[in-house]
Scaffold this motif. Structure first.
Motif, PDB file in Angstrom:
ATOM      1  N   VAL A 231       0.749  -1.073   0.112  1.00  0.00           N
ATOM      2  CA  VAL A 231       0.093  -0.254  -0.079  1.00  0.00           C
ATOM      3  C   VAL A 231       1.041   1.307   0.062  1.00  0.00           C
ATOM      4  CG1 VAL A 231      -1.934  -1.255   1.163  1.00  0.00           C
ATOM      5  CG2 VAL A 231      -0.274  -0.156   2.570  1.00  0.00           C
ATOM      6  N   SER A 232       0.527   2.003  -0.747  1.00  0.00           N
ATOM      7  CA  SER A 232       1.371   3.540  -0.727  1.00  0.00           C
ATOM      8  C   SER A 232       0.323   4.510  -0.133  1.00  0.00           C
ATOM      9  CB  SER A 232       1.481   3.916  -2.423  1.00  0.00           C
ATOM     10  OG  SER A 232       2.074   4.980  -2.272  1.00  0.00           O
ATOM     11  N   ALA A 233       1.200   5.337   0.867  1.00  0.00           N
ATOM     12  CA  ALA A 233       0.545   6.467   1.656  1.00  0.00           C
ATOM     13  C   ALA A 233       1.272   7.550   1.237  1.00  0.00           C
ATOM     14  CB  ALA A 233       0.111   6.202   2.892  1.00  0.00           C
ATOM     15  N   ARG A 234       0.466   8.598   0.988  1.00  0.00           N
ATOM     16  CA  ARG A 234       1.244  10.073   0.830  1.00  0.00           C
ATOM     17  C   ARG A 234       1.982  10.433   1.834  1.00  0.00           C
ATOM     18  NH1 ARG A 234      -1.856  15.447  -2.141  1.00  0.00           N
ATOM     19  NH2 ARG A 234      -0.067  16.407  -2.603  1.00  0.00           N
ATOM     20  N   ASN A 235       3.388  10.659   1.784  1.00  0.00           N
ATOM     21  CA  ASN A 235       4.075  11.251   2.815  1.00  0.00           C
ATOM     22  C   ASN A 235       4.500  10.078   3.742  1.00  0.00           C
ATOM     23  OD1 ASN A 235       4.004  13.944   1.774  1.00  0.00           O
ATOM     24  ND2 ASN A 235       2.286  14.376   3.000  1.00  0.00           N
ATOM     25  N   ARG A 236       4.101   8.880   3.459  1.00  0.00           N
ATOM     26  CA  ARG A 236       4.578   7.826   4.195  1.00  0.00           C
ATOM     27  C   ARG A 236       5.389   6.572   3.344  1.00  0.00           C
ATOM     28  NH1 ARG A 236      -0.452   6.176   7.969  1.00  0.00           N
ATOM     29  NH2 ARG A 236       1.286   4.615   8.919  1.00  0.00           N
ATOM     30  N   GLY A 237       5.211   6.637   2.267  1.00  0.00           N
ATOM     31  CA  GLY A 237       6.048   5.757   1.212  1.00  0.00           C
ATOM     32  C   GLY A 237       5.160   4.569   1.156  1.00  0.00           C
ATOM     33  N   VAL A 238       5.791   3.503   0.898  1.00  0.00           N
ATOM     34  CA  VAL A 238       5.195   1.953   0.618  1.00  0.00           C
ATOM     35  C   VAL A 238       5.472   1.185   1.876  1.00  0.00           C
ATOM     36  CG1 VAL A 238       5.071   0.098  -0.852  1.00  0.00           C
ATOM     37  CG2 VAL A 238       5.496   2.341  -1.803  1.00  0.00           C
ATOM     38  N   SER A 239       4.436   0.465   2.160  1.00  0.00           N
ATOM     39  CA  SER A 239       4.380  -0.663   3.118  1.00  0.00           C
ATOM     40  C   SER A 239       3.668  -1.772   2.766  1.00  0.00           C
ATOM     41  CB  SER A 239       3.946  -0.037   4.506  1.00  0.00           C
ATOM     42  OG  SER A 239       2.337   0.318   4.420  1.00  0.00           O
ATOM     43  N   VAL A 240       3.906  -2.949   3.507  1.00  0.00           N
ATOM     44  CA  VAL A 240       3.375  -4.166   3.266  1.00  0.00           C
ATOM     45  C   VAL A 240       1.662  -4.202   3.701  1.00  0.00           C
ATOM     46  CG1 VAL A 240       3.244  -6.739   3.788  1.00  0.00           C
ATOM     47  CG2 VAL A 240       5.467  -5.498   3.556  1.00  0.00           C
ATOM     48  N   ALA A 241       0.943  -4.850   2.832  1.00  0.00           N
ATOM     49  CA  ALA A 241      -0.294  -4.509   3.098  1.00  0.00           C
ATOM     50  C   ALA A 241      -0.890  -5.380   4.303  1.00  0.00           C
ATOM     51  CB  ALA A 241      -1.300  -4.970   1.874  1.00  0.00           C
ATOM     52  N   ARG A 242      -1.820  -4.560   5.128  1.00  0.00           N
ATOM     53  CA  ARG A 242      -2.510  -5.695   6.148  1.00  0.00           C
ATOM     54  C   ARG A 242      -3.867  -6.052   5.657  1.00  0.00           C
ATOM     55  NH1 ARG A 242       0.010  -3.907  10.878  1.00  0.00           N
ATOM     56  NH2 ARG A 242       1.434  -1.980  10.960  1.00  0.00           N
ATOM     57  N   PHE A 243      -4.202  -7.293   5.572  1.00  0.00           N
ATOM     58  CA  PHE A 243      -5.233  -7.533   5.123  1.00  0.00           C
ATOM     59  C   PHE A 243      -6.379  -7.885   6.414  1.00  0.00           C
ATOM     60  CE2 PHE A 243      -2.523  -9.493   1.735  1.00  0.00           C
ATOM     61  CZ  PHE A 243      -3.119  -8.948   0.701  1.00  0.00           C
ATOM     62  N   THR A 244      -7.375  -7.200   6.197  1.00  0.00           N
ATOM     63  CA  THR A 244      -8.587  -7.095   7.064  1.00  0.00           C
ATOM     64  C   THR A 244      -9.349  -8.381   6.784  1.00  0.00           C
ATOM     65  OG1 THR A 244     -10.146  -5.846   5.776  1.00  0.00           O
ATOM     66  CG2 THR A 244      -8.269  -4.796   7.442  1.00  0.00           C
ATOM     67  N   ALA A 245     -10.415  -8.556   7.733  1.00  0.00           N
ATOM     68  CA  ALA A 245     -11.420  -9.494   7.244  1.00  0.00           C
ATOM     69  C   ALA A 245     -12.199  -9.169   6.066  1.00  0.00           C
ATOM     70  CB  ALA A 245     -12.316  -9.710   8.691  1.00  0.00           C
ATOM     71  N   SER A 246     -12.624  -8.048   5.940  1.00  0.00           N
ATOM     72  CA  SER A 246     -13.350  -7.596   4.987  1.00  0.00           C
ATOM     73  C   SER A 246     -12.598  -8.062   3.683  1.00  0.00           C
ATOM     74  CB  SER A 246     -13.569  -6.042   5.073  1.00  0.00           C
ATOM     75  OG  SER A 246     -14.173  -5.539   3.779  1.00  0.00           O
ATOM     76  N   ASP A 247     -11.153  -7.481   3.549  1.00  0.00           N
ATOM     77  CA  ASP A 247     -10.310  -7.837   2.516  1.00  0.00           C
ATOM     78  C   ASP A 247     -10.462  -9.087   2.096  1.00  0.00           C
ATOM     79  OD1 ASP A 247      -9.197  -5.326   2.261  1.00  0.00           O
ATOM     80  OD2 ASP A 247      -7.838  -5.390   3.788  1.00  0.00           O
ATOM     81  N   ILE A 248     -10.212 -10.146   3.214  1.00  0.00           N
ATOM     82  CA  ILE A 248     -10.077 -11.611   2.840  1.00  0.00           C
ATOM     83  C   ILE A 248     -11.474 -11.945   2.198  1.00  0.00           C
ATOM     84  CG2 ILE A 248     -10.165 -13.856   3.896  1.00  0.00           C
ATOM     85  CD1 ILE A 248      -8.334 -12.653   6.135  1.00  0.00           C
ATOM     86  N   TRP A 249     -12.608 -11.434   2.476  1.00  0.00           N
ATOM     87  CA  TRP A 249     -13.911 -11.781   1.969  1.00  0.00           C
ATOM     88  C   TRP A 249     -14.079 -11.353   0.520  1.00  0.00           C
ATOM     89  CZ3 TRP A 249     -16.582 -15.859   3.497  1.00  0.00           C
ATOM     90  CH2 TRP A 249     -16.784 -16.030   4.756  1.00  0.00           C
ATOM     91  N   GLU A 250     -13.264 -10.310   0.363  1.00  0.00           N
ATOM     92  CA  GLU A 250     -13.337  -9.797  -1.009  1.00  0.00           C
ATOM     93  C   GLU A 250     -12.491 -10.758  -2.071  1.00  0.00           C
ATOM     94  OE1 GLU A 250     -14.019  -4.981  -0.663  1.00  0.00           O
ATOM     95  OE2 GLU A 250     -12.344  -5.656  -1.535  1.00  0.00           O
ATOM     96  N   ILE A 251     -11.418 -11.073  -1.582  1.00  0.00           N
ATOM     97  CA  ILE A 251     -10.493 -11.868  -2.066  1.00  0.00           C
ATOM     98  C   ILE A 251     -11.096 -13.275  -2.458  1.00  0.00           C
ATOM     99  CG2 ILE A 251      -8.391 -13.238  -2.037  1.00  0.00           C
ATOM    100  CD1 ILE A 251      -7.242 -10.951  -0.018  1.00  0.00           C
ATOM    101  N   TYR A 252     -11.754 -13.718  -1.542  1.00  0.00           N
ATOM    102  CA  TYR A 252     -12.381 -15.175  -1.775  1.00  0.00           C
ATOM    103  C   TYR A 252     -13.904 -14.909  -2.620  1.00  0.00           C
ATOM    104  CZ  TYR A 252      -9.069 -17.887   0.778  1.00  0.00           C
ATOM    105  OH  TYR A 252      -7.784 -18.458   1.171  1.00  0.00           O
ATOM    106  N   ASP A 253     -14.417 -14.109  -2.506  1.00  0.00           N
ATOM    107  CA  ASP A 253     -15.548 -13.723  -3.442  1.00  0.00           C
ATOM    108  C   ASP A 253     -14.884 -13.444  -4.766  1.00  0.00           C
ATOM    109  OD1 ASP A 253     -18.384 -13.108  -3.846  1.00  0.00           O
ATOM    110  OD2 ASP A 253     -17.624 -10.948  -4.093  1.00  0.00           O
ATOM    111  N   ALA A 254     -13.988 -12.778  -4.978  1.00  0.00           N
ATOM    112  CA  ALA A 254     -13.463 -12.550  -6.525  1.00  0.00           C
ATOM    113  C   ALA A 254     -12.953 -14.140  -6.832  1.00  0.00           C
ATOM    114  CB  ALA A 254     -12.270 -11.651  -6.380  1.00  0.00           C
ATOM    115  N   ARG A 255     -12.295 -14.964  -6.218  1.00  0.00           N
ATOM    116  CA  ARG A 255     -11.825 -16.143  -6.397  1.00  0.00           C
ATOM    117  C   ARG A 255     -13.051 -17.144  -6.939  1.00  0.00           C
ATOM    118  NH1 ARG A 255      -8.209 -18.919  -2.291  1.00  0.00           N
ATOM    119  NH2 ARG A 255      -8.329 -20.727  -3.845  1.00  0.00           N
ATOM    120  N   CYS A 256     -14.086 -17.105  -5.963  1.00  0.00           N
ATOM    121  CA  CYS A 256     -15.097 -17.767  -6.527  1.00  0.00           C
ATOM    122  C   CYS A 256     -15.779 -17.282  -8.076  1.00  0.00           C
ATOM    123  CB  CYS A 256     -16.158 -17.533  -5.356  1.00  0.00           C
ATOM    124  SG  CYS A 256     -17.815 -18.722  -5.489  1.00  0.00           S
ATOM    125  N   ALA A 257     -15.793 -16.052  -8.053  1.00  0.00           N
ATOM    126  CA  ALA A 257     -16.346 -15.804  -9.302  1.00  0.00           C
ATOM    127  C   ALA A 257     -15.625 -16.358 -10.625  1.00  0.00           C
ATOM    128  CB  ALA A 257     -16.424 -14.167  -9.424  1.00  0.00           C
TER     129      ALA A 257
END
Length: 229
Positions: free
Chosen positions: A70-96
């Motif tokens: 993830v890229s944030a203004r004035n904070r550079g780039v960092s490794v993504a933190r996956f929330t529960a909502s992110d995980i459900w989105e990932i698996y929903d897209a995989r299912c499709a």
């Protein structure tokens, strides 16, 4: 006919420097060697690899687009933190994607089903072997390889490209949450249901099996059921 100026292009290496950097960082994220929230300094990476900052910047942007960074203004780039909502989105897209690929395989007739079934059985055997070894990383890799093989069997390169991004995100989540993996017998049985439904050409049963399997996997990772269930 006029000769295009493109004829002056010289042969390039098969993979650019930015692609090699991107692949290495992606693997480090997937394996957990780079932790969620960890800052990645462009200058530091360039120094460590003895390359210019340009390919590093390009590699980081590739991974931002794949949502592994993830890229944030004035904070550079960092490794993504996956929330529960992110995980459900990932698996929903995989299912499709998996459901669409499965339907295309069935539409391809008995030959297409047989080829896909054989390929999936081979990966399922590798999954069984990984489970016997008790190697969590091999188990999760073989698990994702099974699903990627299903998608690849549909013969659509665009689906494969889209799915590869979701696979990387899934592996990063799974490897951070090792306790979330189901038991060996359960995992083998779930994949067996998918193979059997595909071999029989049972479209509705196969689509339901894909949805049930991925919903269960997401619930293992998040410790919750999707809203509305």
């Amino acid at each position: 006919m006029a000769v295009s100026g493109l004829s002056e292009l010289k042969t390039l290496e098969r993979k650019s420097t930015s692609e090699r950097i991107s692949e290495e960082l992606r693997q480090m994220i997937i394996e957990g060697r780079l932790r969620p929230g960890e800052q990645l300094a462009e200058t530091r990476i360039a120094e460590l690899l003895d390359v210019s900052r340009a390919p590093v910047r390009e590699a980081l942007q590739q991974l931002v687009q794949q949502k592994l960074l993830v890229s944030a203004r004035n904070r550079g780039v960092s490794v993504a933190r996956f929330t529960a909502s992110d995980i459900w989105e990932i698996y929903d897209a995989r299912c499709a994607i998996e459901s669409h690929a499965a339907a295309r395989i069935i539409d391809g007739g008995p030959g297409a089903r047989a080829r896909a079934t054989d390929a999936l059985q081979a990966v399922r055997d590798r999954l069984r072997s990984a489970l016997k070894q008790g190697d969590h990383r091999k188990i999760s890799a073989a698990d994702l390889d099974f699903h990627a093989t299903l998608v690849a069997s549909a013969g659509n390169s665009r689906l494969v490209d889209a799915y590869s991004i979701l696979s990387a995100q899934s592996l990063a989540c799974i490897n951070r949450l090792e306790i979330a993996m189901p038991s060996g017998d359960e995992l083998i049985d779930e994949h067996g249901v998918l193979v059997d439904a595909l071999a029989a050409g049972e479209r509705e049963e196969l689509l339901k099996a894909i949805n049930d399997h991925l919903t269960l996997a997401a619930s293992h990772l998040t410790g919750s059921q999707p809203s509305g269930n």
